[in-house]
Design a protein around this motif. Structure first.
Motif, mmCIF file in Angstrom:
data_model
loop_
_atom_site.group_PDB
_atom_site.id
_atom_site.type_symbol
_atom_site.label_atom_id
_atom_site.label_comp_id
_atom_site.label_asym_id
_atom_site.label_seq_id
_atom_site.Cartn_x
_atom_site.Cartn_y
_atom_site.Cartn_z
ATOM 1 N N ARG A 145 -1.493 2.834 0.519
ATOM 2 C CA ARG A 145 -0.513 2.468 1.546
ATOM 3 C C ARG A 145 0.708 1.809 0.912
ATOM 4 N N LYS B 240 -5.469 0.215 0.389
ATOM 5 C CA LYS B 240 -4.358 -0.734 0.280
ATOM 6 C C LYS B 240 -3.348 -0.279 -0.768
ATOM 7 N N THR C 165 4.463 3.163 1.181
ATOM 8 C CA THR C 165 5.557 2.315 1.672
ATOM 9 C C THR C 165 6.728 2.327 0.705
#
Length: 332
Positions: free
Chosen positions: A64, A61, A68
């Motif tokens: 990511r 998480k 992003t």
């Protein structure tokens, strides 16, 4: 990373260690039990797999989220605002390293813009002046004295070109110079007395009187060449801004804990609402001032800040502008 952030975030290694310790404890318990031992082993494997899955998902998480943010960047400076609260120490270290690298990239991109802008604007005027003087001199035969006058004018334009190129190069290599430069112990008053002959020639050529006062101890530790560049740029900027018959006054004040350089001129004043922008590279201003001033002042401000100092622009008692620089005696 701050101490508070380190206290709030868990190291990946710590989490894995606790997970392994928990699994080992369950396995040990299963081995110590004769009945249903295989049941405990299976239970330990399930617990370990579940913990690993949760840990892997938690790590993924954060990565990511980092990916992003990187994909959403519009400029290198955007990465400076990455949030890292609650992230593992290792990911925070990656973010910190990325921040620093992107700051370097941003600085190099700005330097590239300065070079292209400088080549397009700063150098065009003196080159056009040189070409015009040469064309004019070749239009007809002239006396030797006339050719000497043309050469003197060209020499002045060539000096301007050299100053502009020096400033451009110094701006572009400021970050690298900061890493590689070494502090020297020297006396600013002695250096100013010895190494400002070219500035005095410029003042004489503009019919401007250059006055210098030195008070107190002017010994310091720092980048000798960079500090002299600060002084030269401020003086040449003041001379260029002064009218014929004007006065430029520089005070080197060593009576305080920090060194102070104060340069006054009698040229045009900059409006108070524009003063915060006169240190921007290539800023012209509403009065159509020389672009070379903006470049030299941008370099001066950058060099002052690299040395842990401050620069301020204000009205001068001589009628023009005053630039006041404060520098610590030791390299910051």
């Amino acid at each position: 990373m701050s101490k508070e952030a380190r206290g709030q975030s868990w190291s990946l290694a710590r989490r894995i260690t606790w997970g392994c310790a928990l699994t080992a404890a369950v396995l040990a318990c299963s081995l110590s039990v004769t009945k249903f031992s295989w049941l405990f082993v299976v239970l330990a494997l399930v617990i370990g797999a579940s913990a690993g899955a949760l840990l892997g998902g938690w790590i993924a998480k954060h990565f990511r989220g980092l990916a992003t943010l990187i994909r959403g960047m519009q400029a290198p400076s955007d990465a400076i605002e990455f949030g890292s609260d609650g992230a593992p120490e290792e990911i925070v270290e990656i973010i910190d390293a990325l921040r620093q690298k992107l700051r370097d990239v941003s600085g190099m991109a700005q330097s590239a813009r300065l070079v292209s802008s400088g080549l397009g604007h700063e150098l065009r005027s003196p080159l056009q002046n040189l070409m015009g003087e040469v064309d004019l001199a070749l239009m007809r035969d002239r006396e030797p004295g006339e050719y000497r006058d043309v050469l003197r004018g060209q020499r002045e334009e060539l000096y301007k070109l050299v100053r502009m190129v020096d400033n451009l190069l110094a701006l572009c290599t400021a970050h690298e110079s900061r890493r590689n430069s070494t502090a020297e112990h020297f006396d600013l008053g002695v250096e100013a007395g010895i190494r400002l002959d070219r500035v005095r020639e410029i003042a004489c050529g503009h019919d401007v009187e250059l006055r210098m006062d030195r008070i107190g101890s002017l010994e310091c530790d720092g980048d000798r060449e960079a500090i002299m560049l600060i002084l030269r740029n401020l003086l040449t900027n003041a001379i260029d801004s002064s009218p014929e018959g004007g006065v430029v006054h520089v005070l080197l004040n060593g009576e305080k804990s920090a060194l102070e350089i104060v340069v006054d001129d009698g040229g045009a004043r900059v409006a108070p609402e524009e003063r915060h922008r006169i240190f921007d590279p290539l800023y012209r201003g509403h009065n159509g001032g020389s672009l070379s001033h903006g470049l030299s002042l941008a370099l001066t401000k950058q060099t002052v800040e690299i040395h842990g100092g401050a620069i301020e622009a204000m009205e001068s008692p001589l009628g023009g502008m005053r630039f006041s620089v404060t520098l610590p005696r030791g390299r910051q």
